[in-house]
Design a protein around this motif. Structure first.
Motif, PDB file in Angstrom:
ATOM      1  N   LEU A 249      21.629  50.603  24.381  1.00 43.54           N
ATOM      2  CA  LEU A 249      20.362  51.299  24.134  1.00 43.54           C
ATOM      3  C   LEU A 249      20.434  52.811  24.256  1.00 43.54           C
ATOM      4  O   LEU A 249      19.680  53.516  23.591  1.00 43.54           O
ATOM      5  N   TYR A 250      21.329  53.294  25.104  1.00 38.18           N
ATOM      6  CA  TYR A 250      21.201  54.673  25.578  1.00 38.18           C
ATOM      7  C   TYR A 250      22.301  55.613  25.135  1.00 38.18           C
ATOM      8  O   TYR A 250      22.037  56.769  24.801  1.00 38.18           O
ATOM      9  N   GLU A 251      23.550  55.146  25.150  1.00 34.92           N
ATOM     10  CA  GLU A 251      24.680  56.037  24.918  1.00 34.92           C
ATOM     11  C   GLU A 251      24.582  56.766  23.581  1.00 34.92           C
ATOM     12  O   GLU A 251      24.044  56.237  22.610  1.00 34.92           O
ATOM     13  N   LYS A 252      25.164  57.978  23.565  1.00 34.00           N
ATOM     14  CA  LYS A 252      25.140  58.785  22.342  1.00 34.00           C
ATOM     15  C   LYS A 252      25.809  58.051  21.186  1.00 34.00           C
ATOM     16  O   LYS A 252      25.341  58.081  20.052  1.00 34.00           O
TER      17      LYS A 252
ATOM     18  N   SER B 201      17.920  61.051  17.857  1.00 32.18           N
ATOM     19  CA  SER B 201      17.079  60.274  18.769  1.00 32.18           C
ATOM     20  C   SER B 201      17.584  60.440  20.201  1.00 32.18           C
ATOM     21  O   SER B 201      18.780  60.376  20.459  1.00 32.18           O
ATOM     22  N   VAL B 202      16.653  60.623  21.098  1.00 30.04           N
ATOM     23  CA  VAL B 202      17.012  60.812  22.501  1.00 30.04           C
ATOM     24  C   VAL B 202      16.149  59.898  23.356  1.00 30.04           C
ATOM     25  O   VAL B 202      14.933  59.850  23.215  1.00 30.04           O
ATOM     26  N   LEU B 203      16.785  59.150  24.231  1.00 29.67           N
ATOM     27  CA  LEU B 203      16.100  58.319  25.213  1.00 29.67           C
ATOM     28  C   LEU B 203      16.512  58.830  26.586  1.00 29.67           C
ATOM     29  O   LEU B 203      17.692  58.824  26.929  1.00 29.67           O
ATOM     30  N   SER B 204      15.554  59.290  27.356  1.00 23.73           N
ATOM     31  CA  SER B 204      15.887  59.831  28.677  1.00 23.73           C
ATOM     32  C   SER B 204      16.347  58.711  29.593  1.00 23.73           C
ATOM     33  O   SER B 204      15.998  57.540  29.405  1.00 23.73           O
ATOM     34  N   ASN B 205      17.108  59.082  30.594  1.00 23.40           N
ATOM     35  CA  ASN B 205      17.563  58.089  31.569  1.00 23.40           C
ATOM     36  C   ASN B 205      16.378  57.467  32.304  1.00 23.40           C
ATOM     37  O   ASN B 205      16.383  56.275  32.619  1.00 23.40           O
ATOM     38  N   GLU B 206      15.335  58.270  32.549  1.00 24.36           N
ATOM     39  CA  GLU B 206      14.137  57.758  33.214  1.00 24.36           C
ATOM     40  C   GLU B 206      13.480  56.657  32.369  1.00 24.36           C
ATOM     41  O   GLU B 206      13.103  55.596  32.881  1.00 24.36           O
ATOM     42  N   ASN B 207      13.360  56.912  31.056  1.00 23.32           N
ATOM     43  CA  ASN B 207      12.766  55.907  30.180  1.00 23.32           C
ATOM     44  C   ASN B 207      13.667  54.681  30.055  1.00 23.32           C
ATOM     45  O   ASN B 207      13.187  53.548  29.969  1.00 23.32           O
ATOM     46  N   PHE B 208      14.986  54.920  30.009  1.00 17.74           N
ATOM     47  CA  PHE B 208      15.921  53.799  29.941  1.00 17.74           C
ATOM     48  C   PHE B 208      15.744  52.884  31.155  1.00 17.74           C
ATOM     49  O   PHE B 208      15.699  51.662  31.030  1.00 17.74           O
ATOM     50  N   GLN B 209      15.651  53.482  32.341  1.00 19.54           N
ATOM     51  CA  GLN B 209      15.475  52.689  33.551  1.00 19.54           C
ATOM     52  C   GLN B 209      14.162  51.912  33.514  1.00 19.54           C
ATOM     53  O   GLN B 209      14.099  50.746  33.949  1.00 19.54           O
ATOM     54  N   ALA B 210      13.114  52.540  32.980  1.00 12.40           N
ATOM     55  CA  ALA B 210      11.828  51.843  32.868  1.00 12.40           C
ATOM     56  C   ALA B 210      11.924  50.660  31.903  1.00 12.40           C
ATOM     57  O   ALA B 210      11.333  49.600  32.140  1.00 12.40           O
ATOM     58  N   PHE B 211      12.672  50.834  30.832  1.00 12.39           N
ATOM     59  CA  PHE B 211      12.862  49.761  29.849  1.00 12.39           C
ATOM     60  C   PHE B 211      13.509  48.533  30.486  1.00 12.39           C
ATOM     61  O   PHE B 211      13.030  47.414  30.337  1.00 12.39           O
ATOM     62  N   ILE B 212      14.629  48.755  31.180  1.00 13.44           N
ATOM     63  CA  ILE B 212      15.399  47.602  31.659  1.00 13.44           C
ATOM     64  C   ILE B 212      14.735  46.936  32.875  1.00 13.44           C
ATOM     65  O   ILE B 212      15.126  45.834  33.269  1.00 13.44           O
ATOM     66  N   LYS B 213      13.727  47.612  33.470  1.00 12.81           N
ATOM     67  CA  LYS B 213      12.984  47.003  34.570  1.00 12.81           C
ATOM     68  C   LYS B 213      11.753  46.241  34.081  1.00 12.81           C
ATOM     69  O   LYS B 213      11.103  45.553  34.869  1.00 12.81           O
ATOM     70  N   ASN B 214      11.450  46.382  32.799  1.00 12.71           N
ATOM     71  CA  ASN B 214      10.272  45.728  32.232  1.00 12.71           C
ATOM     72  C   ASN B 214      10.642  44.332  31.732  1.00 12.71           C
ATOM     73  O   ASN B 214      11.479  44.182  30.837  1.00 12.71           O
ATOM     74  N   LYS B 215      10.042  43.313  32.303  1.00 12.68           N
ATOM     75  CA  LYS B 215      10.400  41.928  31.992  1.00 12.68           C
ATOM     76  C   LYS B 215      10.117  41.581  30.542  1.00 12.68           C
ATOM     77  O   LYS B 215      10.888  40.864  29.903  1.00 12.68           O
ATOM     78  N   ASP B 216       8.985  42.060  30.006  1.00  6.26           N
ATOM     79  CA  ASP B 216       8.639  41.736  28.614  1.00  6.26           C
ATOM     80  C   ASP B 216       9.657  42.339  27.645  1.00  6.26           C
ATOM     81  O   ASP B 216      10.062  41.701  26.671  1.00  6.26           O
ATOM     82  N   PHE B 217      10.086  43.589  27.938  1.00  7.81           N
ATOM     83  CA  PHE B 217      11.075  44.243  27.081  1.00  7.81           C
ATOM     84  C   PHE B 217      12.410  43.501  27.130  1.00  7.81           C
ATOM     85  O   PHE B 217      13.005  43.204  26.095  1.00  7.81           O
ATOM     86  N   ILE B 218      12.880  43.198  28.343  1.00  7.24           N
ATOM     87  CA  ILE B 218      14.157  42.499  28.497  1.00  7.24           C
ATOM     88  C   ILE B 218      14.094  41.115  27.861  1.00  7.24           C
ATOM     89  O   ILE B 218      15.066  40.646  27.246  1.00  7.24           O
ATOM     90  N   SER B 219      12.939  40.447  27.973  1.00  9.40           N
ATOM     91  CA  SER B 219      12.786  39.124  27.369  1.00  9.40           C
ATOM     92  C   SER B 219      12.884  39.205  25.846  1.00  9.40           C
ATOM     93  O   SER B 219      13.565  38.388  25.207  1.00  9.40           O
ATOM     94  N   ALA B 220      12.216  40.219  25.247  1.00 10.75           N
ATOM     95  CA  ALA B 220      12.247  40.382  23.783  1.00 10.75           C
ATOM     96  C   ALA B 220      13.651  40.732  23.316  1.00 10.75           C
ATOM     97  O   ALA B 220      14.117  40.239  22.278  1.00 10.75           O
ATOM     98  N   LEU B 221      14.339  41.583  24.077  1.00  6.43           N
ATOM     99  CA  LEU B 221      15.702  41.947  23.720  1.00  6.43           C
ATOM    100  C   LEU B 221      16.621  40.729  23.807  1.00  6.43           C
ATOM    101  O   LEU B 221      17.430  40.477  22.912  1.00  6.43           O
ATOM    102  N   GLY B 222      16.488  39.948  24.895  1.00  3.02           N
ATOM    103  CA  GLY B 222      17.311  38.755  25.056  1.00  3.02           C
ATOM    104  C   GLY B 222      17.087  37.747  23.949  1.00  3.02           C
ATOM    105  O   GLY B 222      18.042  37.121  23.455  1.00  3.02           O
ATOM    106  N   GLU B 223      15.843  37.610  23.529  1.00  2.00           N
ATOM    107  CA  GLU B 223      15.528  36.660  22.453  1.00  2.00           C
ATOM    108  C   GLU B 223      16.155  37.105  21.137  1.00  2.00           C
ATOM    109  O   GLU B 223      16.661  36.282  20.367  1.00  2.00           O
TER     110      GLU B 223
END
Length: 547
Positions: free
Chosen positions: A59-62, A72-94
């Protein structure tokens, strides 16, 4: 249509695997990681924060091996928020488990629902990492350029208007056509889906984002980075693609369309354009006679088509005239150079596209006094074609044998639109200041840096035991770039470690010592001469290289 797609693949992938192999290996490697995660998910194990390293690359690396994230730039703060969000991780896993259009849309929605960042390139990059049903051209704008170009050229069928017009749907449509076309090659493992995916990006770089937009280029960089070699390779590619489309049966070759001259301090306007030179007459007496220089004669040859059309008196811009519009003038356009054009079946093609490209390479372009060499050509460099015609210094002495465009004002000169002017220069050359700002802005500047990926590919093919030399060079160049007395421009080009003449029975340690003694140390000694730190820095650089 089909043969053209395969010919383009041959030119862009098969003939350039040394350029794309590094990307290919990284692509396969990370796609393999995604496959392992997919197996885990299917066995009942969900994604979690313990997968942070994988998720960061996805998701994050250049650059994650699939594609760069571009702007496109995704901050580390936003990246951490993404991977802590269950709905996001569930959609990605699916989506990883079952990569299809519906699950991609759910993942896209989950990204948008975070409300932290709008990154379509990063979202598309995830799709390309999870399925080979879409290409690695993840920027939708660039993909659409390729897609539209392929349809416009009749290489693939038109995309149905009733279908969804999003990036994912168009990708599935395109990749299915490409895979169907290369079915036999896939079956017999002459190619694979990773190369076919890369093919779409190479089409963007070389065709839909055309080289024709870059007709005046200066390739610059450290010595040994392959500037002249790359100029020849790129022009050969462009010529092959042009010939395959417009003149497959003509006798034209890349060699017939290219000329190379090396500038030096005594090179003059008379050498480049025109000047008075002594010529023996029939009595053996030397007479000063106007002689064309190498570039003017090159332009006379390349401009035949524009000159002929100008003589017709059409009130049309050269770059808007189609082949069909000239059919009524075939009697006047009877030269041999017109024959293949009137055989082109698609008469809606532009004549300016159908005329052959000509390539003029100026090696060491900064070593001459450029304002004197180019003279009044500064205007022609900015205004190509007959609309940019000018009088040269010796215009009044021109005749049919030396003149270019005959008008009521006498003989005028212009730089034809089908000429590609490519200069090469070493950035460490102290004569770089010969490029003033007026001349600089008339050229596109492309930096070539040492390419250890290319070197690694070459060594793999030549002698696998020598491959560590690529890592040695990379470490050395990192140290050189950091050294205040040298810096970025003094890095060692990869060409110094290619085409080595040593016996392949030598160990990598033995070759490393010889390369250092024969090539790299003498070069660094020359760079550091007079600094008072030669011995200290040479020893330090030697350790970085591994000797």
């Amino acid at each position: 249509m089909k043969s053209r797609l395969k010919n383009l693949y041959k030119y862009l992938i098969e003939n350039r695997k040394h350029e794309v192999k590094g990307w290919y290996d990284a692509y396969r490697e990370f796609y393999g990681q995604v496959e392992q995660i997919r197996k885990r998910i299917k066995s009942g194990e969900d994604l979690s924060q313990t997968d942070e390293a994988f998720l960061k690359q996805l998701l994050y690396e250049k650059s994650n091996g699939i594609a760069s994230r571009g702007q496109s730039v995704l901050s580390n703060e936003n990246f951490q928020a993404f991977i802590k969000n269950k709905d996001f991780i569930s959609a990605l896993g699916e989506f990883i488990q079952t990569p299809n259009k519906d699950n991609f849309q759910k993942f896209n929605d989950a990204w948008s629902d975070q409300g932290k960042s709008n990154n379509p390139v990063l979202v598309n990059r995830v799709a390309a990492a999870c399925t080979l049903e879409v290409s690695a051209t993840v920027d939708s704008g660039k993909f659409n350029q390729v897609f539209s170009w392929l349809i416009r050229e009749g290489i693939i069928p038109a995309y149905p208007a009733k279908e969804d017009q999003d990036w994912y749907s168009k990708n599935i449509f395109l990749m299915k056509i490409i895979k169907d076309e290369f079915r036999d090659e896939l079956q017999y493992k002459k190619t694979d889906e990773f190369y076919l995916s890369q093919f779409v990006w190479m089409l963007y770089e070389n065709l839909s984002n055309p080289f024709s937009l870059k007709k005046q280029i200066v390739k610059y960089g450290a010595p040994g980075t392959g500037k002249t070699y790359q100029a020849r390779q790129q022009t050969s590619l462009l010529f092959d693609i042009w010939k395959e489309e417009f003149a497959p049966n003509s006798a034209l070759t890349h060699a017939s369309q290219i000329d190379l001259v090396q500038f030096h301090p005594s090179f003059s306007y008379e050498d480049f354009m025109e000047g008075l030179r002594p010529v023996l007459d029939c009595n053996g007496t030397a007479q000063l006679t106007l002689q064309n220089g190498v570039f003017k004669e090159f332009c006379r040859n390349a401009g035949k088509w524009e000159i002929d059309v100008f003589s017709l008196g059409l009130d049309r811009d050269w770059e808007s005239i189609t082949i069909d519009e000239l059919h009524s003038h075939r009697k006047k356009l009877s030269g041999d150079h017109w024959q293949y054009i009137f055989k082109i079946s698609d008469t809606s093609k532009l004549v300016s596209d159908a005329v052959p490209p000509f390539f003029f390479i100026i090696d060491e372009v900064n070593r001459a006094e450029l304002s004197r060499v180019f003279g009044e050509l500064m205007y022609c460099l900015e205004y190509r074609g007959i609309k940019g015609r000018i009088k040269t210094q010796y215009a009044n002495l021109n005749n049919e044998g030396t003149g270019m465009l005959q008008t009521d004002q006498g003989y005028l000169f212009f730089i034809p639109t089908n000429i590609y002017l490519i200069g090469t220069m070493n950035t460490i050359d102290r004569s770089v200041e010969s490029f003033d700002f007026a001349l600089r802005r008339r050229f596109r500047w492309e930096e070539l840096t040492p390419d250890t990926g290319l070197l690694r590919y070459h060594l793999t093919q030549f002698c696998k035991t020598w491959v560590p030399l690529a890592d040695d060079l990379e470490r050395l160049n990192t140290q050189i770039a950091k050294e205040p007395l040298l810096g970025h421009d003094y890095q060692i080009g990869h060409a110094y470690l290619m085409n080595l003449k040593y016996a392949t029975s030598l160990t990598v340690a033995e070759v490393r010592e010889r390369v250092w003694d024969d090539y790299i140390r003498p070069l660094l000694q020359e760079y550091l001469r007079g600094t008072g730190k030669e011995s200290e820095l040479i020893n330090s650089f030697g350790k970085e290289f591994g000797v």
